[in-house]
Design a protein around this motif. Structure first.
Motif, short mmCIF file in Angstrom:
data_model
loop_
_atom_site.label_atom_id
_atom_site.label_comp_id
_atom_site.label_asym_id
_atom_site.label_seq_id
_atom_site.Cartn_x
_atom_site.Cartn_y
_atom_site.Cartn_z
N TYR A 71 0.80 -1.21 0.00
CA TYR A 71 0.00 0.00 0.00
C TYR A 71 0.84 1.27 0.00
CZ TYR A 71 -3.61 -3.37 1.26
OH TYR A 71 -4.45 -4.45 1.27
N ALA A 72 2.15 1.14 -0.12
CA ALA A 72 3.03 2.30 -0.05
C ALA A 72 3.11 3.01 -1.40
CB ALA A 72 4.42 1.88 0.40
N PRO A 73 3.36 4.32 -1.40
CA PRO A 73 3.60 5.03 -2.66
C PRO A 73 4.96 4.64 -3.23
CG PRO A 73 3.99 6.49 -0.81
CD PRO A 73 3.42 5.22 -0.23
N LEU A 74 5.10 4.83 -4.54
CA LEU A 74 6.36 4.54 -5.20
C LEU A 74 7.22 5.78 -5.27
CD1 LEU A 74 5.12 2.42 -8.25
CD2 LEU A 74 6.12 1.57 -6.13
N CYS A 75 8.52 5.58 -5.43
CA CYS A 75 9.43 6.68 -5.73
C CYS A 75 9.34 6.94 -7.23
CB CYS A 75 10.85 6.33 -5.31
SG CYS A 75 12.05 7.58 -5.77
N LEU A 76 8.78 8.06 -7.60
CA LEU A 76 8.53 8.36 -9.01
C LEU A 76 9.60 9.23 -9.63
CD1 LEU A 76 4.67 8.93 -8.83
CD2 LEU A 76 5.91 6.85 -9.45
N SER A 77 10.55 9.70 -8.84
CA SER A 77 11.61 10.55 -9.36
C SER A 77 12.97 9.91 -9.08
CB SER A 77 11.57 11.94 -8.72
OG SER A 77 12.70 12.71 -9.13
N PRO A 78 13.73 9.63 -10.14
CA PRO A 78 15.05 9.04 -9.93
C PRO A 78 16.11 10.07 -9.54
CG PRO A 78 14.68 9.37 -12.27
CD PRO A 78 13.41 9.80 -11.56
N ASN A 79 15.73 11.35 -9.54
CA ASN A 79 16.70 12.41 -9.27
C ASN A 79 16.90 12.62 -7.78
OD1 ASN A 79 16.89 12.96 -12.08
ND2 ASN A 79 15.00 14.15 -11.95
N LEU A 80 18.10 13.03 -7.42
CA LEU A 80 18.39 13.38 -6.04
C LEU A 80 18.08 14.85 -5.82
CD1 LEU A 80 21.83 11.56 -5.63
CD2 LEU A 80 19.56 10.72 -5.02
N THR A 81 17.75 15.21 -4.60
CA THR A 81 17.45 16.59 -4.28
C THR A 81 18.75 17.40 -4.18
OG1 THR A 81 17.47 16.06 -1.93
CG2 THR A 81 15.35 16.03 -3.04
N VAL A 82 18.66 18.66 -4.55
CA VAL A 82 19.84 19.54 -4.46
C VAL A 82 20.20 19.78 -3.01
CG1 VAL A 82 20.77 21.81 -5.03
CG2 VAL A 82 19.26 20.64 -6.64
N LYS A 83 19.19 20.02 -2.20
CA LYS A 83 19.38 20.20 -0.77
C LYS A 83 18.71 19.05 -0.02
CE LYS A 83 19.65 25.26 -0.89
NZ LYS A 83 19.08 26.53 -0.35
N PRO A 84 19.25 18.65 1.11
CA PRO A 84 18.64 17.55 1.87
C PRO A 84 17.21 17.89 2.28
CG PRO A 84 20.84 18.06 2.69
CD PRO A 84 20.48 19.16 1.73
N LYS A 85 16.35 16.89 2.20
CA LYS A 85 15.00 17.05 2.67
C LYS A 85 14.96 16.89 4.18
CE LYS A 85 12.41 15.48 -1.38
NZ LYS A 85 11.38 14.52 -1.87
N LYS A 86 13.98 17.50 4.81
CA LYS A 86 13.80 17.34 6.24
C LYS A 86 13.35 15.92 6.53
CE LYS A 86 11.47 19.28 10.29
NZ LYS A 86 10.48 20.28 10.78
N ALA A 87 14.13 15.22 7.33
CA ALA A 87 13.83 13.82 7.61
C ALA A 87 12.72 13.70 8.64
CB ALA A 87 15.09 13.13 8.13
N SER A 88 11.92 12.64 8.51
CA SER A 88 10.85 12.37 9.46
C SER A 88 10.66 10.87 9.56
CB SER A 88 9.55 13.03 9.02
OG SER A 88 8.47 12.59 9.82
N VAL A 89 10.78 10.34 10.76
CA VAL A 89 10.59 8.91 10.93
C VAL A 89 9.13 8.53 10.81
CG1 VAL A 89 12.61 8.60 12.40
CG2 VAL A 89 10.41 9.13 13.46
N LEU A 90 8.23 9.50 10.94
CA LEU A 90 6.80 9.21 10.86
C LEU A 90 6.23 9.45 9.47
CD1 LEU A 90 5.63 10.74 14.27
CD2 LEU A 90 6.16 8.35 13.73
#
Length: 246
Positions: A71-90
């Motif tokens: 039921y999880a969403p897929l990763c639809l973008s193979p590109n890496l982000t320019v800046k780190p995304k804010k991490a969230s364990v939830l």
């Protein structure tokens, strides 16, 4: 000892996988029937063309979802982000694995980890198609019996939306041990909600499911995974009432 979403016995795990896909409307009843009719789950005979065709149909039905969390969403973008995304364990980013893979292939990271000292000419990936495991056993059930015979506590847990090594496979395999039930199937709680289900067997073996978790239980359900570990380390059963679920 804890074992999570483990492939334990080829024959029963394969049956459990097929039954899980069919019961969760991921493959058709016809495909399920063809697999049961033409496939030898014991893997002791040559695979027939009819079995191969049915297996290919099942694969085609599920290849466009994340089989490790149906039921999880897929990763639809193979590109890496320019800046780190804010991490969230939830709120896990479905592209997290891409970031980890890129990070662990950085030369400075590998140097710090003393990795790739042989300077192999291919990138590190979580599941290698280059390295082939040729000696995996058909079953580890005798090993589980040995662990219990030596007086070690054994907890086997499974995320209930893992379609790769599903809960049905785990249940079918544990049933082969023919252990008497000590505590019948019951819901366990965390923060007044059902965190999953559990059953305890004589021989100090506990089966636990984690509700809403896929193959990577701590990634999908961090609080419930933590509760599971805490209760195991404390030697306490998972709470059977919402009043004692903190």
């Amino acid at each position: 000892m804890q074992i999570g979403n483990a492939w334990m016995n080829d024959e029963t795990d394969l049956r459990g996988l097929v039954d899980y896909l069919a019961s969760h409307a991921l493959i058709s009843d016809e495909t399920w029937y063809q697999i049961y009719k033409y496939c030898d789950f014991s893997l002791k005979t040559n695979i027939s063309d009819q079995c191969k065709n049915a297996a290919v149909q099942a694969y085609n039905d599920v290849k466009d979802i994340d089989i490790l969390n149906i039921y999880a969403p897929l990763c639809l973008s193979p590109n890496l982000t320019v800046k780190p995304k804010k991490a969230s364990v939830l709120d896990c980013d479905p592209c997290s694995l891409n970031y980890v893979q890129a990070y662990l292939n950085l030369p400075e990271v590998q140097k710090a980890l003393h990795a790739n000292v042989a300077k192999i000419n291919y990138s590190w990936v979580p599941c290698s198609e280059v390295l082939k495991w040729q000696d995996s056993p058909l079953t580890i059930l005798p090993l589980l019996r040995m662990i219990m015979a030596n007086g070690l506590r054994l907890w086997v847990y499974s995320g209930d939306v893992d379609g790769g090594i599903p809960i049905t496979s785990t249940k079918y395999s544990l049933k082969k041990l023919m252990l008497p039930v000590k505590t019948a199937w019951y819901p366990w709680f965390l923060d007044k909600e059902v965190g999953g289900y559990s059953e305890v067997y004589k021989g100090d073996l506990t089966l636990a499911t984690v509700r809403g978790a896929g193959h990577l239980v701590p990634t999908d359900q961090p609080p419930r995974a933590l509760s599971l570990i805490k209760h195991f380390l404390a030697g306490r059963p998972l709470p059977s009432s919402s009043s004692s679920s903190s």
